[in-house]
Design a protein around this motif. Structure first.
Motif, PDB file in Angstrom:
ATOM      1  N   GLN A 145      -6.168  30.013  14.455  1.00 48.78           N
ATOM      2  CA  GLN A 145      -5.166  29.943  13.393  1.00 48.78           C
ATOM      3  C   GLN A 145      -4.227  28.777  13.692  1.00 48.78           C
ATOM      4  OE1 GLN A 145      -3.246  33.746  12.420  1.00 48.78           O
ATOM      5  NE2 GLN A 145      -4.804  34.775  13.663  1.00 48.78           N
ATOM      6  N   PHE A 146      -4.216  27.796  12.822  1.00 49.70           N
ATOM      7  CA  PHE A 146      -3.331  26.655  13.038  1.00 49.70           C
ATOM      8  C   PHE A 146      -3.062  25.948  11.723  1.00 49.70           C
ATOM      9  CE2 PHE A 146      -7.578  24.869  13.522  1.00 49.70           C
ATOM     10  CZ  PHE A 146      -7.512  23.738  12.738  1.00 49.70           C
ATOM     11  N   GLU A 147      -2.020  25.098  11.759  1.00 48.22           N
ATOM     12  CA  GLU A 147      -1.669  24.236  10.632  1.00 48.22           C
ATOM     13  C   GLU A 147      -1.245  22.889  11.194  1.00 48.22           C
ATOM     14  OE1 GLU A 147       1.088  24.336   6.614  1.00 48.22           O
ATOM     15  OE2 GLU A 147       1.857  25.249   8.452  1.00 48.22           O
ATOM     16  N   ILE A 148      -1.788  21.813  10.629  1.00 45.31           N
ATOM     17  CA  ILE A 148      -1.458  20.459  11.065  1.00 45.31           C
ATOM     18  C   ILE A 148      -0.871  19.702   9.875  1.00 45.31           C
ATOM     19  CG2 ILE A 148      -2.345  18.270  11.966  1.00 45.31           C
ATOM     20  CD1 ILE A 148      -4.569  19.821  13.329  1.00 45.31           C
ATOM     21  N   ARG A 149       0.285  19.099  10.080  1.00 44.39           N
ATOM     22  CA  ARG A 149       0.915  18.248   9.069  1.00 44.39           C
ATOM     23  C   ARG A 149       1.090  16.861   9.686  1.00 44.39           C
ATOM     24  NH1 ARG A 149       2.900  21.350   4.982  1.00 44.39           N
ATOM     25  NH2 ARG A 149       4.276  19.679   4.263  1.00 44.39           N
ATOM     26  N   GLN A 150       0.555  15.849   9.011  1.00 46.58           N
ATOM     27  CA  GLN A 150       0.527  14.510   9.598  1.00 46.58           C
ATOM     28  C   GLN A 150       0.910  13.463   8.562  1.00 46.58           C
ATOM     29  OE1 GLN A 150      -2.489  12.098  12.494  1.00 46.58           O
ATOM     30  NE2 GLN A 150      -3.412  12.978  10.694  1.00 46.58           N
ATOM     31  N   GLN A 151       1.755  12.533   8.995  1.00 49.70           N
ATOM     32  CA  GLN A 151       2.108  11.405   8.141  1.00 49.70           C
ATOM     33  C   GLN A 151       1.989  10.121   8.943  1.00 49.70           C
ATOM     34  OE1 GLN A 151       6.037  11.405   6.434  1.00 49.70           O
ATOM     35  NE2 GLN A 151       5.637   9.571   5.201  1.00 49.70           N
ATOM     36  N   ARG A 152       1.121   9.254   8.468  1.00 46.82           N
ATOM     37  CA  ARG A 152       0.956   7.945   9.105  1.00 46.82           C
ATOM     38  C   ARG A 152       1.867   6.927   8.441  1.00 46.82           C
ATOM     39  NH1 ARG A 152      -5.558   7.130   9.982  1.00 46.82           N
ATOM     40  NH2 ARG A 152      -5.829   8.722  11.601  1.00 46.82           N
ATOM     41  N   GLU A 153       1.943   5.784   9.063  1.00 48.81           N
ATOM     42  CA  GLU A 153       2.698   4.666   8.488  1.00 48.81           C
ATOM     43  C   GLU A 153       1.794   3.981   7.465  1.00 48.81           C
ATOM     44  OE1 GLU A 153       4.826   0.529  10.006  1.00 48.81           O
ATOM     45  OE2 GLU A 153       4.297   2.080  11.448  1.00 48.81           O
TER      46      GLU A 153
ATOM     47  N   SER B 172       0.840  -1.189   0.000  1.00 48.21           N
ATOM     48  CA  SER B 172       0.000   0.000   0.000  1.00 48.21           C
ATOM     49  C   SER B 172       0.880   1.246   0.000  1.00 48.21           C
ATOM     50  CB  SER B 172      -0.913   0.006   1.230  1.00 48.21           C
ATOM     51  OG  SER B 172      -0.162  -0.064   2.420  1.00 48.21           O
ATOM     52  N   ASP B 173       0.376   2.292  -0.634  1.00 50.50           N
ATOM     53  CA  ASP B 173       1.087   3.570  -0.736  1.00 50.50           C
ATOM     54  C   ASP B 173       2.535   3.346  -1.169  1.00 50.50           C
ATOM     55  OD1 ASP B 173       1.594   6.247  -0.676  1.00 50.50           O
ATOM     56  OD2 ASP B 173       1.604   6.443   1.506  1.00 50.50           O
ATOM     57  N   VAL B 174       2.690   2.822  -2.383  1.00 51.36           N
ATOM     58  CA  VAL B 174       3.991   2.374  -2.884  1.00 51.36           C
ATOM     59  C   VAL B 174       5.053   3.463  -2.791  1.00 51.36           C
ATOM     60  CG1 VAL B 174       5.210   1.540  -4.927  1.00 51.36           C
ATOM     61  CG2 VAL B 174       2.912   0.681  -4.406  1.00 51.36           C
ATOM     62  N   PHE B 175       4.686   4.702  -3.106  1.00 48.11           N
ATOM     63  CA  PHE B 175       5.678   5.785  -3.138  1.00 48.11           C
ATOM     64  C   PHE B 175       5.666   6.642  -1.867  1.00 48.11           C
ATOM     65  CE2 PHE B 175       4.524   4.804  -7.571  1.00 48.11           C
ATOM     66  CZ  PHE B 175       5.768   4.434  -8.047  1.00 48.11           C
ATOM     67  N   ASN B 176       4.935   6.168  -0.841  1.00 48.12           N
ATOM     68  CA  ASN B 176       4.922   6.837   0.467  1.00 48.12           C
ATOM     69  C   ASN B 176       4.537   8.319   0.340  1.00 48.12           C
ATOM     70  OD1 ASN B 176       5.168   6.705   3.267  1.00 48.12           O
ATOM     71  ND2 ASN B 176       7.278   7.393   3.242  1.00 48.12           N
ATOM     72  N   THR B 177       3.457   8.569  -0.379  1.00 45.23           N
ATOM     73  CA  THR B 177       3.040   9.947  -0.654  1.00 45.23           C
ATOM     74  C   THR B 177       1.817  10.384   0.142  1.00 45.23           C
ATOM     75  OG1 THR B 177       1.737   9.119  -2.528  1.00 45.23           O
ATOM     76  CG2 THR B 177       3.970   9.916  -2.988  1.00 45.23           C
ATOM     77  N   ARG B 178       1.173   9.455   0.858  1.00 43.73           N
ATOM     78  CA  ARG B 178      -0.086   9.771   1.543  1.00 43.73           C
ATOM     79  C   ARG B 178       0.172  10.677   2.744  1.00 43.73           C
ATOM     80  NH1 ARG B 178      -4.956   6.788   1.375  1.00 43.73           N
ATOM     81  NH2 ARG B 178      -6.618   8.204   2.082  1.00 43.73           N
ATOM     82  N   ARG B 179      -0.466  11.846   2.777  1.00 46.08           N
ATOM     83  CA  ARG B 179      -0.354  12.792   3.878  1.00 46.08           C
ATOM     84  C   ARG B 179      -1.742  13.257   4.289  1.00 46.08           C
ATOM     85  NH1 ARG B 179       3.887  10.953   2.912  1.00 46.08           N
ATOM     86  NH2 ARG B 179       5.932  11.959   2.733  1.00 46.08           N
ATOM     87  N   ASN B 180      -1.863  13.717   5.535  1.00 45.94           N
ATOM     88  CA  ASN B 180      -3.101  14.316   6.029  1.00 45.94           C
ATOM     89  C   ASN B 180      -2.754  15.700   6.571  1.00 45.94           C
ATOM     90  OD1 ASN B 180      -5.311  12.156   5.898  1.00 45.94           O
ATOM     91  ND2 ASN B 180      -3.622  11.062   6.860  1.00 45.94           N
ATOM     92  N   ASN B 181      -2.792  16.697   5.713  1.00 42.78           N
ATOM     93  CA  ASN B 181      -2.411  18.054   6.104  1.00 42.78           C
ATOM     94  C   ASN B 181      -3.615  18.979   5.994  1.00 42.78           C
ATOM     95  OD1 ASN B 181       0.221  17.076   6.304  1.00 42.78           O
ATOM     96  ND2 ASN B 181       0.719  17.665   4.206  1.00 42.78           N
TER      97      ASN B 181
END
Length: 805
Positions: free
Chosen positions: A760-768, A742-751
């Motif tokens: 005012q906020f910004e969230i950057r998230q990367q799961r396994e 799954s996610d072969v190129f490791n590009t999935r992000r939840n930002n």
């Protein structure tokens, strides 16, 4: 005169012709599925008409002229059978059930080369066939859901359908009743090898509960369809940044009037989640927070399901199912927060470090008792389901915050927070459904349901800010009890004309609920009656063209988790809190669809939701804290177009394309001192490819892209990924090995980000998300076709597994 004569002849023929119906059963009384049935003249056995029997073993011939006839029936695995002669003299004839003996000689091995497509469009739903998909290899139910057309799962495991939350999740046509957090835990503990298909229903009929403003996702588990004893054993392992494993066993035994089934699955999942949060708090002065969070969670699950069906007669089947899970985990979170009064990256005034541990436990069990009675061979039947479920969950959480200056020295005593949150949810439901054909073209469905749900949530909070030991935190310790009862009744009338079908339905639901915040003696009571009409019209425009229109009114009641006012900390500046004053939301949905050649489908949808409860992150300027909660927005307007098409480039290369474009518009006056009106066009594009390769190899490829979108006050960044897999069969297809990533190129992000008033906020998230999996499946026992193997009590109503929401 000529026209009068023709009218007379036509009337005479109508008086002497009639309908002939009947049923086919095997030697044990079970229906014979999809047999070839012929109507023969008794005097010379010449064929008059032919038809294909239904999956319930029934057949029907229209406009049979007066005379003497015989029924003949053939089906693979059975001896060709004939009925006794009967006469037709202008009145409808119901031929006595024809028993078809099994062939005495063994059948040669039959190689079936046709397979179901991964994505299948049906008149009222989209179906993703998971059972033979490589991409389901080693995945759990939550991960598989992300691959379904129009379905997305966000950073908090909240499920959306075509860009809208408020999805109703069902398992084997049964509603779910747990919170979104508990539902996510259940789906993560459900092994993908247990799943047969996932159905996506965007505009459900009145037969379904009115819950869910964006539609229904129905997870269908596998069923036994083969006589004798059979089963499968699965073992798999996966690796991303951490190892995971899964094993399962399925056993079925079908003999005579009995069918026994059972399954057990277990697994261990370890995963990481990296999150950065940058936010600005504007109060008397401006403060800048930069958080770095590393969350590592380990999940251990054990799932079981067993039951039996018994045919008490040719027309009646009773059954029971027991299911449950025994799961737990251990989460370790490292949270570092840099705090400064200047917007200069790399310069800080103070540093907070909050390591924490959370140990959740789930002990759930559900019982189902069901009865299905086929009153006659014309489709009249009644089914009854009784369910009882109990879920006992607990979580132990421990947080310790150390306060540092830039030089590494401490400036305050450590702050220690400990929580224990035992909860119990008890669910009782009873429902009855009735179906009757009032005529050849008119059908009635009706039913009633009663459900009772009681949740008991206890928050035992402790704090230590002086170093003298933990003491009760009176400001957070709380006890919340929620009791809800729903009484419902419905009917559906469907009429089939020559090229037009119409279905009208109405559902009534009476809801009474009490939310009791025991510690603070706050009680919220509600009592309301709602009507939910539905309308479906389908028009055939030719051999290859169909159009349809549908309308439905639906309700969403707040989840128990969203109503629970408890405070759950990430640290002293970041927490979540429920809202016991949330009102139900109501949705009116209109859908227009066009189908070409029963394959390409285009759907246009508009819906308006009032009192839309929406997840929102707000700012507490006094405490300089950011917290997540849910509020009722005045309205949410939703416009969408969905295009789905299968394709076949070559015999060995086929697949499916799904495009969903939508515009979500949120409106809410007076939100943080301003009037919110925010929306944006967005789209989700998915493609799935299947490759049939030589030497029993099979490969699959799936791509996914979601554009940037707006949800409430959130601006969500684009997401994209590619999944791939390959499989090969051995030992006459009894052994199968699958390798998938799954996610072969490791590009999935939840930002995502927000800039609204004081928030005012910004969230950057990367799961396994990039995980390689290998799975071995071995099928054993009787796998040959032998008679009719349909579990009549479980298949049509499919109320076999307790599910949760």
């Amino acid at each position: 005169m000529i026209s009068a004569g023709l009218s007379f002849v036509t009337a005479a023929q109508a008086q002497t012709s009639a309908q002939v119906t009947g049923s086919l059963v095997n030697e044990t009384g079970n229906p014979v599925e999809f047999a070839t049935v012929s109507l023969l003249r008794a005097k010379d056995s010449s064929i008059v008409k032919g038809t294909l029997g239904s999956d319930a073993g029934r057949y029907q011939f229209e406009k049979v002229q007066a005379g003497n006839y015989i029924i003949s029936a053939t089906s693979m695995g059975y001896t060709k059978s004939y009925s006794k002669p009967f006469a037709v003299n202008g009145r409808a004839v119901n031929v006595p059930a024809l028993t078809m003996p099994a062939e005495s000689k063994a059948l040669a091995t039959v190689n079936v080369t046709a397979t179901r497509p991964t994505i299948e469009r049906k008149p009222d739903r989209m179906v993703m066939n998971v059972e033979n998909s490589i991409l389901a290899t080693g995945n759990n139910a939550l991960e598989i859901l992300e691959q379904a057309p129009g379905v997305t799962v966000d950073r908090d495991d909240v499920i959306s359908l075509q860009g809208k939350t408020g999805v109703t999740v069902m398992i084997n046509d049964k509603l779910t009743y747990l919170s979104s957090t508990q539902l996510a835990a259940l789906l993560r503990s459900t092994d993908g090898t247990q799943i047969q298909s996932i159905e996506v229903i965007t505009n459900p009929s009145s037969k379904y509960d009115a819950a869910g403003n964006s539609g229904i996702i129905n997870i269908k588990l596998k069923k036994n369809r083969v006589s004798g004893t059979n089963g499968s054993i699965t073992a798999g392992a996966g690796y991303g940044k951490n190892w995971r494993n899964n094993t399962s066993i399925n056993l079925n035994h079908k003999e005579g009037d009995w069918n026994f089934f059972g399954s057990f699955s277990r697994g261990d999942i370890k995963r990481e989640n990296m999150m950065n949060i940058n936010r600005v708090i504007q109060a008397d002065d401006t403060t800048y927070f930069r958080q770095y969070i590393n969350m590592a969670s380990t999940i251990h699950y054990n799932n079981y399901r067993f039951g039996a069906d018994y045919n008490t007669s040719k027309r009646n089947t009773i059954g029971f199912v027991v299911s449950g899970d025994h799961s737990g985990g251990h989460d370790v979170n490292d949270n570092v927060t840099n705090i400064d009064v200047r917007p200069v990256f790399g310069i800080v005034d103070t540093i907070n470090k909050t390591p924490s541990t959370i140990d959740p436990k789930y002990r759930n069990i559900a019982f189902n008792l069901n009865d299905r009675f086929q009153i006659d061979t014309l489709g009249q039947e009644i089914s009854v389901d009784i369910d009882y479920s109990k879920f006992r969950n607990n979580s132990l959480a421990y947080y310790k915050t150390d306060f540092f200056l830039p030089d590494g020295s401490t400036y305050n005593n450590p702050l220690v927070i400990a929580n224990e949150t035992p909860s119990t949810i008890t669910i009782n439901t009873q429902k009855v459904d009735y179906t009757k054909s009032l005529s050849k073209t008119l059908k009635l469905e009706a039913g009633a349901k009663f459900s009772s749900v009681k949740t008991d949530n206890d928050l035992q909070a402790q704090v230590d800010s002086t170093g003298s030991g933990l003491i009760n935190d009176a400001g957070r310790t709380n006890h919340f009890i929620y009791d809800e009862k729903i009484k419902a009744g419905y009917f559906n009338l469907s009429k089939q004309f020559k090229t037009t079908s119409v279905q009208f339905g109405l559902r009534a639901e009476h809801t009474s609920s009490t939310g009791n915040l025991v510690t603070e003696n706050k009680v919220v009571k509600r009592d309301y009656l709602n009507l939910f009409p539905t309308l479906f019209i389908n028009q055939k425009l030719g051999k290859k063209h169909e159009m349809g229109f549908s309308y439905s009114r639906r309700i969403d009641r707040p989840s128990y988790e969203d109503l629970n006012p408890f405070v759950y900390y990430l640290d002293q500046y970041t927490y979540s809190q429920g809202n016991p004053f949330l009102n139900p939301q109501y949705t009116n949905s209109f859908e227009l669809n066009y189908t070409y050649n029963k394959s390409i489908n285009v759907t246009f949808n508009y819906s308006k939701t009032t009192d839309s409860f929406t997840e929102i992150i707000l700012t507490d300027t006094a405490r300089k804290a950011t917290y997540q909660t849910n509020l009722n927005f005045k309205e949410q307007n939703y416009y969408s177009v969905n295009i789905n098409s299968p394709f076949t480039f070559f015999k060995w290369w086929s697949g499916n394309v799904n495009f969903n474009g939508f515009y979500n518009d949120f409106k809410n006056p007076g939100l943080q001192g301003a009037d919110l009106s925010k929306g944006k066009f967005a789209f989700v594009f998915k493609t799935q490819h299947t490759f049939i390769l030589p030497k029993q190899f099979k490969a699959e490829l799936m791509s996914y892209y979601q554009s940037s979108l707006v949800y409430g006050i959130y601006d969500i960044r684009p997401q994209h990924s590619i999944d791939a897999g390959v499989s090969r069969s051995f030992a006459n297809k009894k052994l199968n090995i699958k390798l998938a990533m799954s996610d072969v190129f490791n590009t999935r992000r939840n930002n995502l980000s927000a800039n609204y008033q004081a928030t005012q906020f910004e969230i950057r998230q990367q799961r396994e998300t990039r995980i390689t999996r290998i799975t071995l499946t071995y099928n054993f026992g009787n796998s040959k076709f032998k008679g009719s193997n349909r579990r009549t009590g479980a298949d049509d109503e499919a109320n076999r597994v307790k599910s949760r929401n």
